[in-house]
Design a protein around this motif. Structure first.
Motif, PDB file in Angstrom:
ATOM      1  N   ASN A   1      20.647  44.434  23.209  1.00 26.54           N
ATOM      2  CA  ASN A   1      21.560  44.051  22.133  1.00 26.54           C
ATOM      3  C   ASN A   1      23.017  44.055  22.581  1.00 26.54           C
ATOM      4  O   ASN A   1      23.913  44.485  21.869  1.00 26.54           O
ATOM      5  CB  ASN A   1      21.372  44.951  20.910  1.00 26.54           C
ATOM      6  CG  ASN A   1      21.800  44.259  19.623  1.00 26.54           C
ATOM      7  OD1 ASN A   1      21.708  43.032  19.516  1.00 26.54           O
ATOM      8  ND2 ASN A   1      22.265  45.035  18.655  1.00 26.54           N
TER       9      ASN A   1
ATOM     10  N   ALA B   1      18.662  47.040  16.352  1.00 21.90           N
ATOM     11  CA  ALA B   1      19.252  45.796  15.856  1.00 21.90           C
ATOM     12  C   ALA B   1      19.313  45.748  14.334  1.00 21.90           C
ATOM     13  O   ALA B   1      20.137  45.041  13.761  1.00 21.90           O
ATOM     14  CB  ALA B   1      18.453  44.599  16.374  1.00 21.90           C
TER      15      ALA B   1
ATOM     16  N   ALA C   1      16.153  43.211  18.624  1.00 21.17           N
ATOM     17  CA  ALA C   1      17.446  42.589  18.911  1.00 21.17           C
ATOM     18  C   ALA C   1      17.289  41.105  19.212  1.00 21.17           C
ATOM     19  O   ALA C   1      18.080  40.270  18.741  1.00 21.17           O
ATOM     20  CB  ALA C   1      18.104  43.303  20.089  1.00 21.17           C
TER      21      ALA C   1
END
Length: 474
Positions: free
Chosen positions: A8, A17, A58
């Motif tokens: 991420n 995320a 992510a």
């Protein structure tokens, strides 16, 4: 020194995320060993379910927006990434060499420039995807096709070309609008993490993530329900395992697996020149190349002369100067075992070179039967095997008489013979009077036990897309 995940848009500790909260950093690590010395110099994180979940989440979140970017936007981002790789070449080379033992001049002069070119190729290719023309294929309705990104892509790369194989994976996937979770080999993670850190400077967070770990980490990634596709470069054994695991959730698979390239040498060649060219293509990267020119088939009329020329050229190669070490003690032991069990005649080499690191002497061995392990298995080492043939048909039978079907080459001055034999060789790549050259515009991939799917070229980009038919009634 601990090499960490890149998830991420940031290094460990990873960030979830969804919640934005830090993910607990694991303390489990694995050793990083310099194969040129055999000494441990650092550790790498071994990811488990929480890290894999975080990376996939992510990528899934980033896909919502990255998949909707225009080809021009993706092109610009990839061109910027190529510039960053080019500008950071020395740092990337340091990481690559420390974990592979590669020759520095080769990494800086050949491998990284190829990676830069390949990223730039796919940057342009993003804007050149084609499909059938829209039209009225049924009365009263207009049809057209859409090429769309597949989704989150799980990618697994090998230890022989850590940076290059990462580029071959991520460049077409990102160009097509997908997001990526990549797991590099556990012995060579650093250049992939550096690549992700550079990408984070030009790509949105979560578009390109790297999770480190072992075979279990890879299994968790492959079996995760979110990725829509798995792309692996590795051994045939690994490919079978990935295909079996991916089948449970009907994931698409892209498999570039082992090679065992035949090199057909006819009696009209310039013996010395051909031998030098083949030795160079066989020992490049210490023979740890799925297209390495290590299975030589030579016409009986020049067999002895050619073996002598191979031995001369091979003996001039210096481990540590002309090629690096094998990746690990386990790989060195495996190759020494193959040599010890072979019934062939070793003309040079066949032993470990020096007392430090995992070097193997440049080796030439002849007199092998077709069912010898060294013929049927990919040595992945600076080992050239030599077999003899008496006719074109016999040459083709020996060449095709292995499970793998990735690459091959023909060495002859007879262009008609070369043209005829290229059609009969059951390999995805056929070179004539050369071996191992790679062009970004041309597909790289094999048949049979060497897998399916193409890297590089427009075919490589198309593999990371799905096709949708849209029909509109008038």
């Amino acid at each position: 020194m601990i090499v960490a995940n890149f998830i991420n848009g940031t290094s460990a500790p990873a960030t979830d995320a969804t919640t934005g909260l830090p993910v607990e950093r694991r303390t489990e690590t694995s050793p990083l060993v310099d194969p040129a010395t055999g000494a441990e110099f650092g550790r790498a994180v071994v990811s488990r379910e929480i890290e894999v979940n975080s990376a996939v989440a992510a990528a899934a979140e980033a896909f919502k927006t990255w998949s909707r970017t225009t080809p021009g936007e993706r092109q610009l981002a990839l061109l910027k990434l190529a510039d960053l790789v080019e500008a950071t070449a020395a740092e990337i080379a340091d990481a690559e060499i420390r974990e592979t033992g590669k020759i520095r001049s080769v990494v800086l002069g050949e491998e990284i420039p190829q990676c830069v070119d390949q990223i730039r190729f796919f940057a342009g290719a993003a804007r050149a995807l084609g499909t059938a023309a829209a039209g009225e294929y049924l009365p009263g309705a207009t049809s057209y096709q859409r090429r769309e990104p597949v989704g989150v892509i799980a990618q697994i790369t090998p230890w022989n070309y850590p940076l290059m194989m990462a580029v071959w994976k991520i460049a077409p996937a990102l160009a097509a609008g997908n997001t990526v979770v990549l797991k590099p080999a556990d012995t060579t993670p650093s250049s992939s993490v550096l690549l992700a850190a550079l990408a984070a400077r030009v790509l949105p967070a979560g578009v390109f993530n790297v999770v480190l770990g072992d075979r279990d980490t890879g299994r968790l990634l492959v079996e995760h329900p979110v990725p829509a596709m798995v792309s692996l470069t590795g051994s045939t054994r690994a490919g079978v395992e990935v295909a079996r695991s991916a089948a449970a959730t009907v994931k698409r698979t892209h498999l570039e697996l082992g090679g065992n390239a035949p090199v057909l040498v006819f009696d009209d060649v310039d013996v010395a020149s051909a031998a030098e060219g083949i030795v160079g293509a066989a020992y490049y990267n210490a023979g740890q190349d799925c297209t390495a020119a290590t299975r030589v088939l030579v016409h009986a009329g020049v067999h002895d002369e050619f073996v002598a020329a191979l031995v001369k050229a091979a003996s001039a190669q210096v481990p540590g100067t002309d090629f690096g070490p094998l990746n690990s003690q386990a790989q060195l032991d495996r190759v020494l075992g193959l040599l010890s069990r072979s019934s062939g005649t070793i003309h040079c080499g066949g032993k470990q070179h020096g007392s430090a690191g995992f070097y193997l002497e440049p080796t030439v061995i002849s007199g092998l039967a077709q069912d010898d392990e060294l013929v049927q298995e990919e040595a992945f080492a600076p080992v050239i095997t030599v077999q003899s043939f008496s006719s074109d048909d016999e040459a083709i039978e020996l060449a095709n008489g292995v499970p793998q079907g990735l690459a091959s080459s023909i060495w002859t001055r007879d262009t008609s013979r070369a043209a005829a034999l290229t059609a009969r060789l059951d390999f995805g790549i056929v070179w004539v009077n050369t071996h191992g050259l790679v062009a970004s515009e041309m597909p790289h991939g094999g048949f049979g036990a060497s897998g399916y799917g193409k890297d590089l070229s427009m075919h490589g980009l198309e593999d990371y897309t799905r096709v949708k038919h849209v029909m509109i009634a008038h």
